[in-house]
Motif scaffolding. Structure first.
Motif, PDB file in Angstrom:
ATOM      1  N   THR A 192      11.891   5.002  12.099  1.00 43.36           N
ATOM      2  CA  THR A 192      12.905   5.037  10.885  1.00 43.36           C
ATOM      3  C   THR A 192      14.525   5.285  11.617  1.00 43.36           C
ATOM      4  O   THR A 192      15.354   5.025  11.219  1.00 43.36           O
ATOM      5  N   CYS A 244       6.520   7.328  12.845  1.00 42.01           N
ATOM      6  CA  CYS A 244       7.318   6.579  11.789  1.00 42.01           C
ATOM      7  C   CYS A 244       8.608   7.463  11.646  1.00 42.01           C
ATOM      8  O   CYS A 244       9.481   6.449  11.302  1.00 42.01           O
ATOM      9  N   VAL A 245       8.672   8.650  11.938  1.00 38.37           N
ATOM     10  CA  VAL A 245      10.031   9.066  12.014  1.00 38.37           C
ATOM     11  C   VAL A 245      10.828   8.614  13.182  1.00 38.37           C
ATOM     12  O   VAL A 245      12.095   8.167  12.821  1.00 38.37           O
ATOM     13  N   ILE A 255       3.819   0.346   9.081  1.00 35.25           N
ATOM     14  CA  ILE A 255       3.565   0.957   7.683  1.00 35.25           C
ATOM     15  C   ILE A 255       2.605   0.055   6.827  1.00 35.25           C
ATOM     16  O   ILE A 255       1.652   0.824   6.308  1.00 35.25           O
ATOM     17  N   TYR A 275       8.704  -1.790  12.387  1.00 38.95           N
ATOM     18  CA  TYR A 275       8.542  -0.853  11.408  1.00 38.95           C
ATOM     19  C   TYR A 275       7.600  -0.922  10.157  1.00 38.95           C
ATOM     20  O   TYR A 275       6.774  -0.289   9.850  1.00 38.95           O
ATOM     21  N   SER A 286       9.680   5.587   4.122  1.00 39.63           N
ATOM     22  CA  SER A 286       9.189   6.406   5.229  1.00 39.63           C
ATOM     23  C   SER A 286       8.641   7.719   4.546  1.00 39.63           C
ATOM     24  O   SER A 286       7.603   8.188   4.750  1.00 39.63           O
ATOM     25  N   SER A 298      14.411   4.450   3.362  1.00 40.66           N
ATOM     26  CA  SER A 298      14.205   5.963   3.286  1.00 40.66           C
ATOM     27  C   SER A 298      13.039   6.221   2.419  1.00 40.66           C
ATOM     28  O   SER A 298      12.056   7.339   2.853  1.00 40.66           O
TER      29      SER A 298
END
Length: 349
Positions: free
Chosen positions: A140, A136-137, A249, A245, A119, A116
């Motif tokens: 996540t 990205c959301v 990032i 993921y 993100s 969390s």
């Protein structure tokens, strides 16, 4: 005859009533009404007290009768205890036994908080582009959903046995193991003294959760749950999604650092964008760790092994009886029918 000459009709005389008599009659009627209200109120109070006293007597008699009822008849009136209330393992249950976690759910909370925060830092400090933030959301949410599914389902716990082993199966105070043939290979089935069962092939007793788990792979400390027959494919999918993921990032964090870097070196990066630099380092470590773990499990899937079997080198000197070829192994591990849980933790005792 004129009007005035008509005979005068007799008029009935009305007795005169004095004001004092009127007041007396009004007062008497008011007093009688008050007396009626008081009598009615007292009657209602008596009725309520009598009803309350009768309820108390009924409850007292019921308790006395229950004390004299035998245990067999009393069990029908008492709510039965469910299995997850008395399960001897160290698992933690939620939502009345629907969700089953490991003995330490704080590890899962730590993993959730780390993802969390990653993100959040990415959205606030790295990019303001809506498509990048949306992706990205989405990643996540997929990671969280997969993480939740892996950590709260039954990994393949084997039911326990309450009966002691027979004297014929013991030797010198120890229960003898059994020998079985699987795909032409001879395997030994060990007896679990805690669960009092002969563990099936490829199963093991987890010392953390205190359960025998079918096709036990390992106990994951980052999830706080055993990885076994029922959640292994979800665990592999989690590794793949988490690796995507972290790589996502890391790439955009590096692009942000490249834009901010004006030739001032590391000190300039720490001064200009410390959050992005920390996020890039964390995502790089996460991508390397999760990616390496995913590659290791791909090797295990291709050879049809578990991490426990590979670590103990159970098939180092003998042939793996479960190895059926590359394609067949992948189909068996990843695309076989879903296995239902052997235990209904919500069943009544």
């Amino acid at each position: 005859m004129t009007y005035l000459q008509q005979p005068i009709q007799e008029i009935e005389t009305i007795p005169e009533v004095s004001p004092a008599d009127t007041v007396i009659e009004t007062t008497e009627s008011h007093n009688s009404w008050i007396e009626e209200v008081e009598i009615d109120f007292v009657a209602k109070i008596k009725k309520i007290l009598f009803t309350l006293w009768r309820k108390i007597i009924e409850i007292r008699n019921r308790n006395l009768n229950e004390e004299n009822v035998p245990q067999s008849h009393r069990e029908d009136q008492i709510e039965r205890v469910r299995l997850y209330h008395v399960w001897p393992g160290k698992n933690v249950f939620y939502f009345k036994g629907l969700l089953i976690c490991g003995p330490d759910p704080r590890r899962l909370l730590l993993t959730t908080v780390s993802i969390s925060l990653s993100s959040l830092v990415f959205i606030v400090y790295v990019t303001k582009d809506v498509p990048k933030i949306s992706l990205c959301v989405l990643l996540t949410l997929i990671v969280f959903a997969n993480l939740l599914m892996v950590s709260v389902i039954d990994p393949g716990i084997i039911p326990r046995n309450n009966e002691l082993p027979s004297p014929e199966s013991t030797q010198n105070g120890r229960v003898r193991s059994k020998r079985v043939f699987i795909n032409g290979s001879k395997l030994k089935l060990k007896y679990c003294r805690i669960c009092r069962i002969y563990r099936p092939a490829r199963s093991c007793h987890c010392i953390v959760c205190d359960n025998c788990v079918d096709k036990f792979d390992h106990h994951c400390p980052w999830i706080g749950q055993c990885i076994g027959l029922r959640n292994y494919r979800l665990y592999v999918l989690l590794l793949v999604i988490a690796n995507v993921y972290f790589v996502y990032i890391f790439v955009f964090s590096c692009l942000k650092i490249q834009q901010k870097n004006g030739g001032n070196g590391l000190i300039g990066l720490v001064r200009d964008c410390p959050e992005t630099l920390v996020l890039a380092c964390f995502s790089f470590v996460g991508a390397c760790f999760v990616g390496g773990l995913a590659c290791y499990h791909f090797y295990l899937i291709a050879t049809n092994q578990t991490a426990y079997e590979n670590f103990r080198q159970q098939y180092g000197s003998t042939k793996n009886p479960f190895d059926k070829g590359f394609v067949t192994n992948i189909k068996e591990v990843l695309f076989s029918p879903w296995t239902h849980s052997r235990i209904n933790f919500r069943s009544e005792m």
